[in-house]
Design a protein around this motif. Structure first.
Motif, short mmCIF file in Angstrom:
data_model
loop_
_atom_site.label_atom_id
_atom_site.label_comp_id
_atom_site.label_asym_id
_atom_site.label_seq_id
_atom_site.Cartn_x
_atom_site.Cartn_y
_atom_site.Cartn_z
N HIS A 177 0.84 -1.17 0.12
CA HIS A 177 -0.01 -0.17 0.05
C HIS A 177 0.89 1.27 0.17
O HIS A 177 0.88 1.97 1.06
N PRO A 178 1.53 1.58 -1.04
CA PRO A 178 2.51 2.87 -1.20
C PRO A 178 1.67 3.91 -1.04
O PRO A 178 0.98 4.35 -2.25
N TYR A 179 1.96 4.95 -0.10
CA TYR A 179 1.02 6.15 -0.21
C TYR A 179 2.18 7.21 -0.78
O TYR A 179 3.36 7.65 -0.33
N LEU A 180 1.74 7.64 -2.10
CA LEU A 180 2.65 8.51 -2.66
C LEU A 180 2.48 9.95 -2.80
O LEU A 180 0.96 10.20 -2.63
N ARG A 181 3.25 11.00 -2.71
CA ARG A 181 2.81 12.13 -2.72
C ARG A 181 3.68 13.17 -3.60
O ARG A 181 4.86 12.73 -3.75
N LEU A 182 3.15 14.44 -4.17
CA LEU A 182 3.98 15.19 -4.87
C LEU A 182 3.90 16.36 -4.16
O LEU A 182 2.88 17.25 -4.26
N ALA A 188 -5.08 18.66 -6.93
CA ALA A 188 -6.07 18.72 -8.07
C ALA A 188 -5.38 18.95 -9.59
O ALA A 188 -6.01 18.46 -10.57
N THR A 189 -3.94 19.15 -9.52
CA THR A 189 -3.43 19.09 -10.94
C THR A 189 -2.54 17.78 -10.96
O THR A 189 -2.09 17.84 -11.96
N TRP A 190 -2.54 17.03 -10.23
CA TRP A 190 -1.75 15.84 -10.55
C TRP A 190 -2.38 15.05 -11.69
O TRP A 190 -3.54 14.87 -11.80
N ARG A 191 -1.36 14.67 -12.53
CA ARG A 191 -1.64 13.81 -13.65
C ARG A 191 -1.52 12.19 -13.28
O ARG A 191 -0.25 11.92 -13.11
N THR A 221 -6.47 13.72 -15.19
CA THR A 221 -6.00 14.73 -14.08
C THR A 221 -6.90 14.30 -12.95
O THR A 221 -8.07 14.02 -12.97
N LEU A 222 -6.10 13.92 -11.49
CA LEU A 222 -6.92 13.64 -10.47
C LEU A 222 -7.90 14.71 -10.09
O LEU A 222 -9.08 14.08 -9.85
N GLY A 223 -7.72 16.03 -10.15
CA GLY A 223 -8.96 16.91 -9.70
C GLY A 223 -9.30 16.72 -8.32
O GLY A 223 -8.41 16.50 -7.45
N GLU A 224 -10.43 16.69 -7.98
CA GLU A 224 -11.07 16.38 -6.80
C GLU A 224 -11.57 15.12 -6.58
O GLU A 224 -12.46 14.72 -5.67
N GLN A 225 -11.27 14.09 -7.39
CA GLN A 225 -11.99 12.67 -7.36
C GLN A 225 -11.36 12.08 -6.22
O GLN A 225 -10.10 12.26 -5.65
N PHE A 226 -12.36 11.48 -5.53
CA PHE A 226 -11.98 10.28 -4.44
C PHE A 226 -12.08 8.89 -5.35
O PHE A 226 -12.95 8.76 -5.92
N LEU A 227 -10.91 8.25 -5.16
CA LEU A 227 -10.79 6.98 -6.00
C LEU A 227 -10.45 5.91 -4.90
O LEU A 227 -9.66 5.96 -3.96
N ASP A 228 -11.29 4.66 -4.96
CA ASP A 228 -10.85 3.59 -4.28
C ASP A 228 -11.56 2.54 -4.95
O ASP A 228 -12.57 1.85 -4.94
N ASP A 229 -10.78 2.01 -6.27
CA ASP A 229 -11.24 1.17 -7.17
C ASP A 229 -10.32 -0.19 -7.09
O ASP A 229 -8.97 0.06 -7.30
N GLY A 230 -10.74 -1.25 -7.47
CA GLY A 230 -10.11 -2.44 -7.69
C GLY A 230 -10.07 -2.84 -9.18
O GLY A 230 -10.91 -2.80 -9.82
N PHE A 231 -9.10 -3.43 -9.31
CA PHE A 231 -8.75 -3.90 -10.64
C PHE A 231 -8.21 -5.47 -10.73
O PHE A 231 -7.37 -5.77 -9.90
N VAL A 232 -8.11 -6.14 -11.98
CA VAL A 232 -7.77 -7.35 -12.29
C VAL A 232 -7.08 -7.27 -13.78
O VAL A 232 -7.54 -6.26 -14.32
N VAL A 242 1.85 8.83 -11.39
CA VAL A 242 1.51 10.45 -10.84
C VAL A 242 2.64 11.45 -11.16
O VAL A 242 3.82 11.19 -10.88
N SER A 243 2.22 12.27 -11.87
CA SER A 243 3.16 13.78 -12.20
C SER A 243 2.50 14.95 -11.84
O SER A 243 1.40 15.07 -11.67
N GLY A 244 3.56 15.75 -11.39
CA GLY A 244 3.35 16.96 -11.38
C GLY A 244 4.36 17.78 -10.57
O GLY A 244 5.30 16.98 -9.85
N GLY A 245 4.61 18.96 -10.63
CA GLY A 245 5.59 19.81 -10.03
C GLY A 245 7.00 19.53 -10.52
O GLY A 245 7.92 19.59 -9.60
N GLY A 246 7.10 19.13 -11.65
CA GLY A 246 8.36 18.70 -12.15
C GLY A 246 8.91 17.39 -11.89
O GLY A 246 10.03 17.22 -12.08
N ARG A 247 8.03 16.59 -11.33
CA ARG A 247 8.53 15.25 -10.71
C ARG A 247 7.61 14.00 -11.40
O ARG A 247 6.05 14.28 -11.25
N ARG A 248 7.76 12.79 -11.74
CA ARG A 248 7.06 11.88 -11.97
C ARG A 248 7.43 10.56 -11.18
O ARG A 248 8.71 10.16 -10.99
#
Length: 306
Positions: A177-182, A188-191, A221-232, A242-248
């Motif tokens: 469960h890696p919690y990443l931050r920019l 809201a600007t994170w891609r 763009t992430l914007g104001e979305q709340f995400l909690d989605d599962g995938f297979v 995730v990208s933003g502020g000159g970092r990816r």
């Protein structure tokens, strides 16, 4: 954000990338949790409530392992090969969420990890499940669990191996469960970018409904979305970013993680691309692989900072 501080009675190990100013810090005595990933002192992991809260109450932060099941189970029991295992909340490492369902396995902040090797760029630690009655009460499949982390070329690679130590096969339903931050860009600007895969919607308790739908992937763009989605159907080598502020920051599902959870809470500036060995609630529903006697299973994912 200031550099994180950790309780003085919890030993941490910091790895250094010889090719850059990237560092990674883990706490073997607190569940082998990754507590920091810093780029020239800039923290890229969500500290949330901090390491002390993780140790005292299992409140996740940094990069925790979710073991032996990732995310939630749909009830307090599960069956494997006709045998029913009953879970007792508050015992055997079992924690529950606000709905009372088991969440994130039994190794949150577990102090029994033994460091096997350590260098400036590498750390390996292990847990012998077969020697721990407390753990076997909730997951009665003796095995050796090994985590190895390496830091090089601006990439943190986490390799996990499960080796059965008796004639019983070991169900593989764990994850991270890696919690990443920019820190240099507004949330809201994170891609964000995800690969093509299959989405499995969940109900209000975070349990898969049984429905599925194609997910085309791509950037948004992430914007104001709340995400909690599962995938297979996550392909080996899939890249989440995730990208933003000159970092990816990329999370690469190198091998052994065919499922994922994408989590971006509304009240915290973090996003999680969670590698999972099996979908949420697979320990109850099936759909997982096993580590069989004489056939250790290895999974690996990489966090790249660009």
């Amino acid at each position: 954000m200031a550099a994180p501080s950790f309780p003085g009675d919890i030993e941490t190990v910091t790895l250094h990338d010889p090719s850059s100013a990237l560092t990674a810090t883990f706490a073997p005595g607190a569940g082998m949790v990754g507590v920091s990933l810093a780029d020239d002192g800039v923290e890229l992991l969500g500290q949330r409530r901090g390491l002390a809260a993780y140790v005292s109450h299992g409140k996740t932060m940094g990069i925790p392992i979710l073991y032996p099941w990732a995310n939630r189970l749909g009830g307090n029991s599960y069956g494997v090969d006709g045998a029913i295992v009953k879970l007792t909340p508050g015992a055997g490492g079992v924690r529950t969420d606000e709905h009372g369902v088991p969440i994130h396995g039994v190794l949150a902040a577990y102090p029994g990890w033994r460091v096997r090797s350590q260098t400036e760029t590498q750390l390996a630690a292990e847990v012998d499940f077969g020697a721990q009655p407390r753990l076997l009460a909730s997951f009665p499949y003796p095995h050796l669990l090994t985590m190895e982390v390496r830091l090089a070329d601006r990439a943190l690679t986490i390799t996990t191996t499960v080796e059965a130590t008796t004639a019983a096969a070991v169900p593989l339903c764990y994850g991270f469960h890696p919690y990443l931050r920019l820190p240099d860009a507004a949330r809201a600007t994170w891609r964000i970018e995800t690969p093509p895969m299959t989405r499995r919607p969940v109900d209000a308790w975070g349990i898969p409904t049984g429905a599925s739908a194609e997910h085309a992937g791509g950037p948004q763009t992430l914007g104001e979305q709340f995400l909690d989605d599962g995938f297979v159907d996550v392909p080996a080598g899939a890249v989440f970013a995730v990208s933003g502020g000159g970092r990816r920051i990329e999370v690469v599902f190198d091998q052994g993680y065919p499922a994922a959870q994408v989590f971006a809470p509304g009240g915290d500036d973090v996003i999680c691309f969670e590698p999972m060995a099996a979908p949420t609630d697979a320990l109850r529903r099936g759909g997982y692989r096993s580590a069989r006697p004489g056939e250790p299973d290895t999974a690996r994912f990489t966090i790249r900072v660009l």
